[in-house]
Scaffold this motif. Structure first.
Motif, mmCIF file in Angstrom:
data_model
loop_
_atom_site.group_PDB
_atom_site.id
_atom_site.type_symbol
_atom_site.label_atom_id
_atom_site.label_comp_id
_atom_site.label_asym_id
_atom_site.label_seq_id
_atom_site.Cartn_x
_atom_site.Cartn_y
_atom_site.Cartn_z
ATOM 1 N N ARG A 1 44.536 -35.866 8.249
ATOM 2 C CA ARG A 1 44.757 -34.427 8.057
ATOM 3 C C ARG A 1 44.519 -33.660 9.365
ATOM 4 O O ARG A 1 45.231 -32.701 9.669
ATOM 5 C CB ARG A 1 43.830 -33.901 6.954
ATOM 6 N N LYS A 2 43.518 -34.084 10.128
ATOM 7 C CA LYS A 2 43.236 -33.438 11.414
ATOM 8 C C LYS A 2 44.421 -33.594 12.358
ATOM 9 O O LYS A 2 44.772 -32.659 13.086
ATOM 10 C CB LYS A 2 41.987 -34.052 12.036
ATOM 11 N N LYS A 3 45.054 -34.762 12.338
ATOM 12 C CA LYS A 3 46.210 -35.012 13.195
ATOM 13 C C LYS A 3 47.338 -34.041 12.901
ATOM 14 O O LYS A 3 47.940 -33.456 13.819
ATOM 15 C CB LYS A 3 46.697 -36.446 12.989
ATOM 16 N N TYR A 4 47.621 -33.807 11.625
ATOM 17 C CA TYR A 4 48.728 -32.929 11.270
ATOM 18 C C TYR A 4 48.357 -31.455 11.384
ATOM 19 O O TYR A 4 49.226 -30.618 11.606
ATOM 20 C CB TYR A 4 49.249 -33.300 9.880
ATOM 21 N N ARG A 5 47.062 -31.125 11.247
ATOM 22 C CA ARG A 5 46.643 -29.751 11.543
ATOM 23 C C ARG A 5 46.853 -29.445 13.020
ATOM 24 O O ARG A 5 47.267 -28.328 13.386
ATOM 25 C CB ARG A 5 45.175 -29.546 11.158
ATOM 26 N N ARG A 6 46.561 -30.439 13.868
ATOM 27 C CA ARG A 6 46.772 -30.257 15.305
ATOM 28 C C ARG A 6 48.258 -30.056 15.603
ATOM 29 O O ARG A 6 48.627 -29.208 16.426
ATOM 30 C CB ARG A 6 46.234 -31.473 16.058
ATOM 31 N N LEU A 7 49.114 -30.821 14.942
ATOM 32 C CA LEU A 7 50.553 -30.632 15.094
ATOM 33 C C LEU A 7 50.963 -29.226 14.678
ATOM 34 O O LEU A 7 51.785 -28.578 15.333
ATOM 35 C CB LEU A 7 51.315 -31.654 14.234
ATOM 36 N N LEU A 8 50.389 -28.769 13.563
ATOM 37 C CA LEU A 8 50.718 -27.442 13.038
ATOM 38 C C LEU A 8 50.372 -26.357 14.043
ATOM 39 O O LEU A 8 51.203 -25.493 14.364
ATOM 40 C CB LEU A 8 49.971 -27.215 11.724
ATOM 41 N N TRP A 9 49.161 -26.390 14.579
ATOM 42 C CA TRP A 9 48.725 -25.317 15.478
ATOM 43 C C TRP A 9 49.395 -25.408 16.851
ATOM 44 O O TRP A 9 49.591 -24.381 17.510
ATOM 45 C CB TRP A 9 47.202 -25.318 15.599
ATOM 46 N N ASN A 10 49.768 -26.607 17.262
ATOM 47 C CA ASN A 10 50.556 -26.723 18.497
ATOM 48 C C ASN A 10 51.928 -26.082 18.313
ATOM 49 O O ASN A 10 52.453 -25.431 19.222
ATOM 50 C CB ASN A 10 50.728 -28.198 18.881
ATOM 51 N N PHE A 11 52.494 -26.264 17.117
ATOM 52 C CA PHE A 11 53.780 -25.654 16.801
ATOM 53 C C PHE A 11 53.657 -24.130 16.790
ATOM 54 O O PHE A 11 54.486 -23.420 17.364
ATOM 55 C CB PHE A 11 54.259 -26.152 15.431
ATOM 56 N N VAL A 12 52.611 -23.628 16.146
ATOM 57 C CA VAL A 12 52.404 -22.178 16.067
ATOM 58 C C VAL A 12 52.168 -21.594 17.460
ATOM 59 O O VAL A 12 52.704 -20.521 17.798
ATOM 60 C CB VAL A 12 51.212 -21.857 15.141
ATOM 61 N N ALA A 13 51.381 -22.287 18.286
ATOM 62 C CA ALA A 13 51.092 -21.794 19.636
ATOM 63 C C ALA A 13 52.369 -21.612 20.445
ATOM 64 O O ALA A 13 52.478 -20.677 21.259
ATOM 65 C CB ALA A 13 50.158 -22.762 20.351
ATOM 66 N N ALA A 14 53.366 -22.475 20.200
ATOM 67 C CA ALA A 14 54.634 -22.374 20.932
ATOM 68 C C ALA A 14 55.359 -21.075 20.604
ATOM 69 O O ALA A 14 56.127 -20.555 21.430
ATOM 70 C CB ALA A 14 55.532 -23.564 20.594
ATOM 71 N N TYR A 15 55.112 -20.515 19.399
ATOM 72 C CA TYR A 15 55.763 -19.266 18.996
ATOM 73 C C TYR A 15 55.042 -18.033 19.538
ATOM 74 O O TYR A 15 55.412 -16.910 19.218
ATOM 75 C CB TYR A 15 55.885 -19.196 17.477
ATOM 76 N N TYR A 16 54.006 -18.259 20.327
ATOM 77 C CA TYR A 16 53.345 -17.152 21.006
ATOM 78 C C TYR A 16 53.428 -17.329 22.525
ATOM 79 O O TYR A 16 52.638 -16.768 23.274
ATOM 80 C CB TYR A 16 51.883 -17.031 20.540
ATOM 81 N N LYS A 17 54.411 -18.136 22.926
ATOM 82 C CA LYS A 17 54.725 -18.322 24.335
ATOM 83 C C LYS A 17 56.223 -18.098 24.514
ATOM 84 O O LYS A 17 57.016 -18.292 23.584
ATOM 85 C CB LYS A 17 54.358 -19.742 24.797
ATOM 86 N N PHE A 18 56.605 -17.694 25.709
ATOM 87 C CA PHE A 18 58.018 -17.474 26.003
ATOM 88 C C PHE A 18 58.750 -18.829 26.012
ATOM 89 O O PHE A 18 58.218 -19.816 26.512
ATOM 90 C CB PHE A 18 58.156 -16.786 27.368
ATOM 91 N N PRO A 19 59.972 -18.945 25.414
ATOM 92 C CA PRO A 19 60.793 -17.866 24.861
ATOM 93 C C PRO A 19 60.622 -17.650 23.362
ATOM 94 O O PRO A 19 61.138 -16.667 22.813
ATOM 95 C CB PRO A 19 62.210 -18.369 25.153
ATOM 96 N N LYS A 20 59.896 -18.541 22.662
ATOM 97 C CA LYS A 20 59.823 -18.441 21.202
ATOM 98 C C LYS A 20 59.045 -17.219 20.732
ATOM 99 O O LYS A 20 59.182 -16.806 19.576
ATOM 100 C CB LYS A 20 59.203 -19.714 20.617
ATOM 101 N N ILE A 21 58.245 -16.643 21.622
ATOM 102 C CA ILE A 21 57.507 -15.440 21.233
ATOM 103 C C ILE A 21 58.462 -14.293 20.899
ATOM 104 O O ILE A 21 58.106 -13.365 20.170
ATOM 105 C CB ILE A 21 56.520 -15.017 22.350
ATOM 106 N N LEU A 22 59.683 -14.366 21.408
ATOM 107 C CA LEU A 22 60.687 -13.348 21.071
ATOM 108 C C LEU A 22 60.995 -13.375 19.583
ATOM 109 O O LEU A 22 61.245 -12.330 18.968
ATOM 110 C CB LEU A 22 61.968 -13.574 21.882
ATOM 111 N N ILE A 23 60.990 -14.568 18.979
ATOM 112 C CA ILE A 23 61.211 -14.688 17.530
ATOM 113 C C ILE A 23 60.040 -14.083 16.779
ATOM 114 O O ILE A 23 60.221 -13.298 15.828
ATOM 115 C CB ILE A 23 61.384 -16.169 17.138
ATOM 116 N N THR A 24 58.822 -14.411 17.197
ATOM 117 C CA THR A 24 57.624 -13.878 16.547
ATOM 118 C C THR A 24 57.566 -12.361 16.676
ATOM 119 O O THR A 24 57.235 -11.654 15.717
ATOM 120 C CB THR A 24 56.356 -14.491 17.174
ATOM 121 N N PHE A 25 57.904 -11.855 17.874
ATOM 122 C CA PHE A 25 57.881 -10.404 18.083
ATOM 123 C C PHE A 25 58.942 -9.711 17.235
ATOM 124 O O PHE A 25 58.712 -8.608 16.716
ATOM 125 C CB PHE A 25 58.109 -10.088 19.563
ATOM 126 N N SER A 26 60.092 -10.349 17.073
ATOM 127 C CA SER A 26 61.148 -9.777 16.232
ATOM 128 C C SER A 26 60.693 -9.680 14.779
ATOM 129 O O SER A 26 60.972 -8.683 14.094
ATOM 130 C CB SER A 26 62.422 -10.619 16.323
#
Length: 232
Positions: free
Chosen positions: A80-105
């Motif tokens: 479960r820890k392994k997949y939680r880490r995958l989850l938060w790495n994925f989320v972190a990418a949406y708060y970095k350019f260029p994916k943060i543009l999707i989150t900001f939208s």
């Protein structure tokens, strides 16, 4: 010649793990490997030791039923820890350019809607209803057809539970939070609108990760670890 655990004895080890309350096949695989290695180590020093006697000794070494429960819990936590880490790495990418543009939208769309309508309860209620409708669609249609791991043999896999846990926990969390705050929602202040829009956009990214990204990674892991169970 070094004595090895036979295929039939490996099947017996799987049954033994099930008897020790390790019911998920993906958990059994790792434990069976450890058991077989420990048994073969005993055969190195005593080749005439019967399989069942060697298994009894290894079982004692592992701590019996209580020891297997502890090992199972540790393995589950690690997975479960392994997949939680995958989850938060994925989320972190949406708060970095260029994916943060999707989150900001997403943030901007929700914030604008809150400012446009006179009663924010309509916006919040609409979003909750849409999420519940999506959850029903996901549980009843999408998950069993496109996400759930289907295998030739009727084995139970922890990976299937991990896939569903994310969306299930979020549905329960949102239900409780919405019901408890229902009487307090009328018109948000500017700060509350910004906070709600930020959290709602994060929630949408998390739901997308739980429903689509994590299942994809789980399928990749499953196909690599258990190719014999993959349906063609």
């Amino acid at each position: 010649m070094i004595k090895k655990v036979s295929p039939k004895e490996l099947e017996e080890l799987h049954e033994f793990c099930f008897f020790r309350s390790v019911v998920h096949y993906d958990m059994q695989v790792e434990l069976v490997d450890h058991l077989a290695t420990a048994i073969e180590e005993r055969w190195n020093t005593n080749p005439k030791l019967p399989f069942q006697k060697a298994l009894e000794q290894v079982d004692q070494q592992f701590g019996g039923h209580a020891g297997f429960v502890i090992i199972r819990e540790e393995k589950e936590k690690a997975m479960r820890k392994k997949y939680r880490r995958l989850l938060w790495n994925f989320v972190a990418a949406y708060y970095k350019f260029p994916k943060i543009l999707i989150t900001f939208s997403l943030f901007l769309g929700i914030f604008t809607a809150l400012q446009f309508f006179g009663n924010d309860l309509w916006i919040v209620s609409s979003m909750v209803i849409m999420f519940f409708a999506f959850s029903l669609f996901y549980f009843l249609y999408y998950f069993p057809r496109y996400v759930k791991i289907k295998v030739e043999a009727k084995q139970s896999f922890l990976l299937n539970q991990i896939t569903l846990k994310g969306i299930t926990s979020k549905t329960m969390l949102l239900s409780g939070g919405f019901v408890s705050s229902l009487s307090h929602i009328s018109q948000f202040s500017m700060f509350q609108s910004v906070l709600f829009s930020t959290l709602a956009s994060l929630f949408i990214v998390l739901v997308y990760a739980d429903c689509f990204f994590i299942p994809k990674k789980i399928h990749e892991h499953f196909s690599a670890q258990f190719p014999q169970f993959v349906k063609s």
